[in-house]
Scaffold this motif. Structure first.
Motif, PDB file in Angstrom:
ATOM      1  N   GLY A  52      66.314   3.555 -47.348  1.00 12.77           N
ATOM      2  CA  GLY A  52      65.240   3.559 -48.110  1.00 12.77           C
ATOM      3  C   GLY A  52      65.470   2.763 -49.464  1.00 12.77           C
ATOM      4  O   GLY A  52      64.582   1.913 -49.935  1.00 12.77           O
ATOM      5  N   LEU A  53      66.640   2.756 -50.001  1.00 16.70           N
ATOM      6  CA  LEU A  53      67.164   2.042 -51.163  1.00 16.70           C
ATOM      7  C   LEU A  53      66.895   0.636 -50.818  1.00 16.70           C
ATOM      8  O   LEU A  53      66.529  -0.374 -51.524  1.00 16.70           O
ATOM      9  CB  LEU A  53      68.532   2.453 -51.654  1.00 16.70           C
ATOM     10  N   GLY A  54      67.577   0.309 -49.526  1.00 18.88           N
ATOM     11  CA  GLY A  54      67.757  -1.067 -49.290  1.00 18.88           C
ATOM     12  C   GLY A  54      66.107  -1.914 -49.087  1.00 18.88           C
ATOM     13  O   GLY A  54      66.171  -3.047 -49.827  1.00 18.88           O
ATOM     14  N   VAL A  55      65.319  -1.114 -48.261  1.00 18.49           N
ATOM     15  CA  VAL A  55      64.001  -1.688 -48.218  1.00 18.49           C
ATOM     16  C   VAL A  55      63.228  -1.697 -49.862  1.00 18.49           C
ATOM     17  O   VAL A  55      62.631  -2.746 -49.954  1.00 18.49           O
ATOM     18  CB  VAL A  55      63.208  -0.708 -47.479  1.00 18.49           C
ATOM     19  N   ALA A  56      63.615  -0.707 -50.499  1.00 15.11           N
ATOM     20  CA  ALA A  56      63.028  -0.833 -51.743  1.00 15.11           C
ATOM     21  C   ALA A  56      63.305  -1.949 -52.764  1.00 15.11           C
ATOM     22  O   ALA A  56      62.743  -2.579 -53.244  1.00 15.11           O
ATOM     23  CB  ALA A  56      63.324   0.607 -52.710  1.00 15.11           C
ATOM     24  N   LEU A  57      64.823  -2.320 -52.593  1.00 16.20           N
ATOM     25  CA  LEU A  57      65.497  -3.546 -53.334  1.00 16.20           C
ATOM     26  C   LEU A  57      65.105  -4.670 -53.067  1.00 16.20           C
ATOM     27  O   LEU A  57      64.674  -5.605 -53.490  1.00 16.20           O
ATOM     28  CB  LEU A  57      66.788  -3.456 -53.404  1.00 16.20           C
ATOM     29  N   VAL A  58      64.889  -4.694 -51.472  1.00 15.04           N
ATOM     30  CA  VAL A  58      64.260  -6.074 -50.829  1.00 15.04           C
ATOM     31  C   VAL A  58      62.814  -6.365 -51.202  1.00 15.04           C
ATOM     32  O   VAL A  58      62.204  -7.507 -51.640  1.00 15.04           O
ATOM     33  CB  VAL A  58      64.446  -6.069 -49.287  1.00 15.04           C
ATOM     34  N   CYS A  59      61.989  -5.217 -51.339  1.00 10.66           N
ATOM     35  CA  CYS A  59      60.533  -5.432 -51.864  1.00 10.66           C
ATOM     36  C   CYS A  59      60.700  -5.757 -53.269  1.00 10.66           C
ATOM     37  O   CYS A  59      59.833  -6.570 -53.734  1.00 10.66           O
ATOM     38  CB  CYS A  59      59.642  -4.156 -51.680  1.00 10.66           C
ATOM     39  N   VAL A  60      61.479  -5.324 -54.095  1.00  8.01           N
ATOM     40  CA  VAL A  60      61.550  -5.622 -55.551  1.00  8.01           C
ATOM     41  C   VAL A  60      61.858  -7.059 -55.871  1.00  8.01           C
ATOM     42  O   VAL A  60      61.207  -7.716 -56.496  1.00  8.01           O
ATOM     43  CB  VAL A  60      62.511  -4.760 -56.370  1.00  8.01           C
ATOM     44  N   GLN A  61      62.745  -7.569 -54.759  1.00  8.09           N
ATOM     45  CA  GLN A  61      63.040  -8.978 -54.825  1.00  8.09           C
ATOM     46  C   GLN A  61      61.945  -9.906 -54.501  1.00  8.09           C
ATOM     47  O   GLN A  61      61.665 -10.813 -54.843  1.00  8.09           O
ATOM     48  CB  GLN A  61      64.574  -9.266 -53.950  1.00  8.09           C
ATOM     49  N   ALA A  62      61.377  -9.416 -53.415  1.00  5.34           N
ATOM     50  CA  ALA A  62      60.167 -10.306 -52.717  1.00  5.34           C
ATOM     51  C   ALA A  62      59.159 -10.402 -54.001  1.00  5.34           C
ATOM     52  O   ALA A  62      58.411 -11.372 -53.962  1.00  5.34           O
ATOM     53  CB  ALA A  62      59.672  -9.689 -51.607  1.00  5.34           C
ATOM     54  N   LEU A  63      58.803  -9.200 -54.387  1.00  3.06           N
ATOM     55  CA  LEU A  63      57.826  -9.201 -55.537  1.00  3.06           C
ATOM     56  C   LEU A  63      58.040  -9.993 -56.838  1.00  3.06           C
ATOM     57  O   LEU A  63      57.371 -10.850 -57.198  1.00  3.06           O
ATOM     58  CB  LEU A  63      57.593  -7.826 -55.991  1.00  3.06           C
ATOM     59  N   ASN A  64      59.160 -10.068 -57.192  1.00  2.35           N
ATOM     60  CA  ASN A  64      59.770 -10.778 -58.291  1.00  2.35           C
ATOM     61  C   ASN A  64      59.436 -12.428 -57.874  1.00  2.35           C
ATOM     62  O   ASN A  64      59.303 -12.908 -58.686  1.00  2.35           O
ATOM     63  CB  ASN A  64      61.294 -10.677 -58.636  1.00  2.35           C
ATOM     64  N   ARG A  65      60.084 -12.520 -56.506  1.00  7.14           N
ATOM     65  CA  ARG A  65      59.719 -14.053 -56.175  1.00  7.14           C
ATOM     66  C   ARG A  65      58.478 -14.455 -56.294  1.00  7.14           C
ATOM     67  O   ARG A  65      58.172 -15.580 -56.687  1.00  7.14           O
ATOM     68  CB  ARG A  65      60.358 -14.459 -54.801  1.00  7.14           C
ATOM     69  N   ARG A  66      57.550 -13.481 -55.960  1.00  2.00           N
ATOM     70  CA  ARG A  66      56.085 -13.758 -56.021  1.00  2.00           C
ATOM     71  C   ARG A  66      55.608 -13.911 -57.342  1.00  2.00           C
ATOM     72  O   ARG A  66      54.690 -14.817 -57.566  1.00  2.00           O
ATOM     73  CB  ARG A  66      55.319 -12.497 -55.203  1.00  2.00           C
ATOM     74  N   VAL A  67      55.905 -13.284 -58.137  1.00  2.49           N
ATOM     75  CA  VAL A  67      55.693 -13.208 -59.501  1.00  2.49           C
ATOM     76  C   VAL A  67      55.871 -14.590 -60.115  1.00  2.49           C
ATOM     77  O   VAL A  67      55.289 -15.267 -60.895  1.00  2.49           O
ATOM     78  CB  VAL A  67      55.919 -12.172 -60.403  1.00  2.49           C
ATOM     79  N   GLU A  68      56.984 -14.814 -59.713  1.00  5.11           N
ATOM     80  CA  GLU A  68      57.621 -16.466 -60.388  1.00  5.11           C
ATOM     81  C   GLU A  68      56.781 -17.406 -59.875  1.00  5.11           C
ATOM     82  O   GLU A  68      56.606 -18.541 -60.471  1.00  5.11           O
ATOM     83  CB  GLU A  68      59.178 -16.583 -59.880  1.00  5.11           C
ATOM     84  N   GLU A  69      56.472 -17.310 -58.457  1.00  4.38           N
ATOM     85  CA  GLU A  69      55.753 -18.334 -57.808  1.00  4.38           C
ATOM     86  C   GLU A  69      54.437 -18.355 -58.439  1.00  4.38           C
ATOM     87  O   GLU A  69      53.828 -19.650 -58.789  1.00  4.38           O
ATOM     88  CB  GLU A  69      55.754 -18.043 -56.505  1.00  4.38           C
ATOM     89  N   LEU A  70      53.939 -17.058 -58.693  1.00  2.00           N
ATOM     90  CA  LEU A  70      52.368 -17.198 -59.230  1.00  2.00           C
ATOM     91  C   LEU A  70      52.389 -17.773 -60.857  1.00  2.00           C
ATOM     92  O   LEU A  70      51.421 -18.343 -61.278  1.00  2.00           O
ATOM     93  CB  LEU A  70      51.974 -15.900 -59.338  1.00  2.00           C
ATOM     94  N   THR A  71      53.629 -17.339 -61.460  1.00  2.00           N
ATOM     95  CA  THR A  71      53.785 -17.805 -62.930  1.00  2.00           C
ATOM     96  C   THR A  71      53.709 -19.306 -62.948  1.00  2.00           C
ATOM     97  O   THR A  71      52.984 -20.091 -63.849  1.00  2.00           O
ATOM     98  CB  THR A  71      54.707 -17.284 -63.518  1.00  2.00           C
ATOM     99  N   ALA A  72      54.696 -19.883 -62.032  1.00  2.00           N
ATOM    100  CA  ALA A  72      54.809 -21.415 -61.952  1.00  2.00           C
ATOM    101  C   ALA A  72      53.367 -22.015 -61.737  1.00  2.00           C
ATOM    102  O   ALA A  72      52.843 -23.027 -62.193  1.00  2.00           O
ATOM    103  CB  ALA A  72      55.891 -21.708 -60.956  1.00  2.00           C
ATOM    104  N   GLU A  73      52.706 -21.521 -60.593  1.00  2.00           N
ATOM    105  CA  GLU A  73      51.153 -21.877 -60.420  1.00  2.00           C
ATOM    106  C   GLU A  73      50.338 -21.942 -61.578  1.00  2.00           C
ATOM    107  O   GLU A  73      49.564 -22.792 -61.753  1.00  2.00           O
ATOM    108  CB  GLU A  73      50.828 -21.048 -59.267  1.00  2.00           C
ATOM    109  N   VAL A  74      50.155 -20.759 -62.203  1.00  2.00           N
ATOM    110  CA  VAL A  74      49.351 -20.787 -63.445  1.00  2.00           C
ATOM    111  C   VAL A  74      49.792 -21.940 -64.682  1.00  2.00           C
ATOM    112  O   VAL A  74      48.782 -22.323 -65.238  1.00  2.00           O
ATOM    113  CB  VAL A  74      49.298 -19.410 -63.987  1.00  2.00           C
ATOM    114  N   ASP A  75      51.217 -21.676 -64.626  1.00  2.00           N
ATOM    115  CA  ASP A  75      51.545 -22.919 -65.606  1.00  2.00           C
ATOM    116  C   ASP A  75      50.975 -24.364 -65.087  1.00  2.00           C
ATOM    117  O   ASP A  75      50.716 -25.029 -66.184  1.00  2.00           O
ATOM    118  CB  ASP A  75      53.146 -22.780 -65.768  1.00  2.00           C
ATOM    119  N   ARG A  76      51.407 -24.586 -63.984  1.00  2.00           N
ATOM    120  CA  ARG A  76      50.740 -25.758 -63.474  1.00  2.00           C
ATOM    121  C   ARG A  76      49.322 -25.881 -63.799  1.00  2.00           C
ATOM    122  O   ARG A  76      48.841 -27.209 -64.106  1.00  2.00           O
ATOM    123  CB  ARG A  76      51.233 -25.959 -61.952  1.00  2.00           C
TER     124      ARG A  76
END
Length: 146
Positions: free
Chosen positions: A109-133
């Motif tokens: 459960g902890l492993g899945v939660a941490l993987v999801c946190v990392q995936a969401l963080n990557r997605r936020v970074e991608e979207l932030t970069a797209e908004v900036d662009r």
């Protein structure tokens, strides 16, 4: 950003053991006996795991997004007790961990939660970069105010 530095006990095997000030010294035989006893009793060492493979965080995130969640209670608990989360059978069907389908191991459960946190963080970074662009492109295409 690395918050904790994890050091394997396996790497420390050749190093002399540290002891607290005032603690009695132990001889090598006593230490070896304790290590053997720990292994025989199923204790895990930090370096006793074998990495199996990479994980696709976005796929795990999609699986978690579709995982049925509900409130529930164990049959032996009072009627007013509630827990929140997936049923173990749904968890096992979604991830294939813990083949008995009756429990969800905390480590999974902890492993899945941490993987999801990392995936969401990557997605936020991608979207932030797209908004900036897009903001930069909008500024470049905007006529200068005279």
């Amino acid at each position: 950003m690395r918050i904790l530095h994890r050091r394997s006990r396996v790497a420390d095997r050749g190093a002399p053991a540290r002891r607290a000030a005032g603690a009695p010294e132990t001889d090598a035989r006593e230490t070896d006996a304790r290590e053997t006893d720990a292994r025989e009793n199923g204790a895990r060492e930090a370096g006793a795991v074998a990495p199996v493979g990479a994980v696709n965080g976005y796929a795990v995130l999609e699986t978690v997004a579709t995982l049925p969640l509900s409130t529930w209670r164990y049959l032996w608990e009072p009627e007013d007790v509630r827990h929140l989360g997936p049923m173990a059978q749904d968890w096992q069907a979604a991830f294939g961990f813990n083949q008995d389908g009756t429990t969800i191991p905390v480590v999974d459960g902890l492993g899945v939660a941490l993987v999801c946190v990392q995936a969401l963080n990557r997605r936020v970074e991608e979207l932030t970069a797209e908004v900036d662009r897009l903001r930069e492109a909008t500024r470049a295409n905007r006529p200068e105010a005279a």
